[in-house]
Design a protein around this motif. Structure first.
Motif, PDB file in Angstrom:
ATOM      1  N   ALA A 107      83.657  -1.580  15.731  1.00  0.00           N
ATOM      2  CA  ALA A 107      82.606  -2.575  15.977  1.00  0.00           C
ATOM      3  C   ALA A 107      82.696  -3.736  14.989  1.00  0.00           C
ATOM      4  N   GLU A 108      82.246  -4.889  15.411  1.00  0.00           N
ATOM      5  CA  GLU A 108      82.133  -6.023  14.494  1.00  0.00           C
ATOM      6  C   GLU A 108      81.237  -5.603  13.325  1.00  0.00           C
ATOM      7  N   GLY A 109      81.659  -5.883  12.105  1.00  0.00           N
ATOM      8  CA  GLY A 109      80.896  -5.513  10.917  1.00  0.00           C
ATOM      9  C   GLY A 109      81.231  -4.135  10.370  1.00  0.00           C
ATOM     10  N   GLU A 110      82.023  -3.338  11.080  1.00  0.00           N
ATOM     11  CA  GLU A 110      82.398  -1.997  10.623  1.00  0.00           C
ATOM     12  C   GLU A 110      83.584  -2.092   9.659  1.00  0.00           C
ATOM     13  N   GLU A 111      83.574  -1.267   8.612  1.00  0.00           N
ATOM     14  CA  GLU A 111      84.688  -1.254   7.681  1.00  0.00           C
ATOM     15  C   GLU A 111      85.924  -0.663   8.356  1.00  0.00           C
ATOM     16  N   ILE A 112      87.058  -1.319   8.154  1.00  0.00           N
ATOM     17  CA  ILE A 112      88.336  -0.836   8.665  1.00  0.00           C
ATOM     18  C   ILE A 112      88.951   0.038   7.581  1.00  0.00           C
ATOM     19  N   THR A 113      89.228   1.289   7.909  1.00  0.00           N
ATOM     20  CA  THR A 113      89.754   2.236   6.927  1.00  0.00           C
ATOM     21  C   THR A 113      91.066   2.839   7.423  1.00  0.00           C
ATOM     22  N   CYS A 114      91.824   3.361   6.468  1.00  0.00           N
ATOM     23  CA  CYS A 114      93.084   4.019   6.804  1.00  0.00           C
ATOM     24  C   CYS A 114      93.226   5.271   5.942  1.00  0.00           C
ATOM     25  N   ASP A 115      94.106   6.154   6.364  1.00  0.00           N
ATOM     26  CA  ASP A 115      94.390   7.368   5.598  1.00  0.00           C
ATOM     27  C   ASP A 115      95.652   7.106   4.777  1.00  0.00           C
ATOM     28  N   TYR A 116      95.497   6.914   3.484  1.00  0.00           N
ATOM     29  CA  TYR A 116      96.638   6.585   2.624  1.00  0.00           C
ATOM     30  C   TYR A 116      97.754   7.626   2.732  1.00  0.00           C
ATOM     31  N   LEU A 117      97.414   8.876   3.036  1.00  0.00           N
ATOM     32  CA  LEU A 117      98.421   9.928   3.117  1.00  0.00           C
ATOM     33  C   LEU A 117      99.389   9.715   4.273  1.00  0.00           C
ATOM     34  N   GLU A 118      99.040   8.843   5.236  1.00  0.00           N
ATOM     35  CA  GLU A 118      99.931   8.575   6.362  1.00  0.00           C
ATOM     36  C   GLU A 118     101.099   7.666   5.992  1.00  0.00           C
ATOM     37  N   PHE A 119     100.961   6.864   4.930  1.00  0.00           N
ATOM     38  CA  PHE A 119     102.030   5.915   4.621  1.00  0.00           C
ATOM     39  C   PHE A 119     102.370   5.797   3.144  1.00  0.00           C
ATOM     40  N   CYS A 120     101.579   6.367   2.252  1.00  0.00           N
ATOM     41  CA  CYS A 120     101.871   6.313   0.811  1.00  0.00           C
ATOM     42  C   CYS A 120     102.666   7.536   0.403  1.00  0.00           C
ATOM     43  N   ASP A 121     103.624   7.334  -0.479  1.00  0.00           N
ATOM     44  CA  ASP A 121     104.391   8.445  -0.997  1.00  0.00           C
ATOM     45  C   ASP A 121     103.541   9.181  -2.034  1.00  0.00           C
ATOM     46  N   PRO A 122     103.119  10.427  -1.740  1.00  0.00           N
ATOM     47  CA  PRO A 122     102.256  11.138  -2.689  1.00  0.00           C
ATOM     48  C   PRO A 122     102.949  11.428  -4.015  1.00  0.00           C
TER      49      PRO A 122
END
Length: 145
Positions: A107-122
Motif C-alpha cells: 500500500a501507499e505509505g507502507e514500509e518496503i522491507t526485505c529479508d537480508y538473509l536472501e541476498f547478504c552473505d551471512p
C-alpha cells in the motif's frame, strides 16, 4: 536502482523506505544498475591513496556483501534510497537473482522491507551472543526481526 516511486521516513530500524504509490504484487522494486549502484572492495587503495576510514564505515553501514562473496571484502552500495530498505523476517519483497520484487501488494505509505538473509552473505556479519547482527541496512540489526 529503485524502479518504483518511494520516500524515506522513520521506519522499523531507523530510517526506512516507504511506497509513495501503491505497488502491485510481482512488481520489480529494485535491480542492480551499474550506472547508479556500485561495488566497492573494502580496504582497496584508491586513486589518491589508502581508503579513508570514513568511506570504509559508510560501506559497512549502507552496503552489503552479496551471497557468494564471503571473504572477498566486496560490498554493493545502492546510491539511491534503496539503501534504507530495512530487514524483516516477514518481508513484503523477495529477492529473485539479485532483483527485488514485491511478493504481495504494498500500500501507499507502507514500509518496503526485505529479508537480508536472501541476498547478504551471512559470513560477512558480526556475530553477537545468540544472534547474528548484519552491518548492512540503515542500522545494524538482528536477523530474524
Amino acid at each position: 536502482m529503485l524502479r518504483v516511486h518511494t520516500r524515506i521516513a522513520p521506519g522499523l530500524h531507523g530510517i526506512g523506505l516507504f511506497a509513495a504509490e501503491p505497488i502491485t504484487a510481482d512488481t520489480v522494486i529494485w535491480r542492480y544498475d551499474p550506472g547508479m549502484d556500485f561495488e566497492i572492495v573494502l580496504d582497496a587503495p584508491l586513486v589518491d591513496g589508502p581508503m579513508p576510514e570514513s568511506l570504509r564505515r559508510f560501506a559497512l553501514h549502507y552496503g552489503y556483501a552479496a551471497i557468494g562473496t564471503h571473504g572477498e571484502n566486496r560490498y554493493i552500495i545502492c546510491a539511491d534510497d534503496a539503501r534504507f530498505m530495512n530487514h524483516s523476517a516477514a518481508a513484503n519483497t523477495r529477492d529473485d537473482n539479485g532483483v527485488t520484487i514485491a511478493c504481495r501488494d504494498i500500500a501507499e505509505g507502507e514500509e518496503i522491507t526485505c529479508d537480508y538473509l536472501e541476498f547478504c552473505d551471512p559470513g560477512d556479519s558480526v556475530e553477537q551472543p545468540s544472534q547474528i547482527r548484519f552491518i548492512t541496512g540503515s542500522t545494524a540489526m538482528a536477523a530474524g526481526t
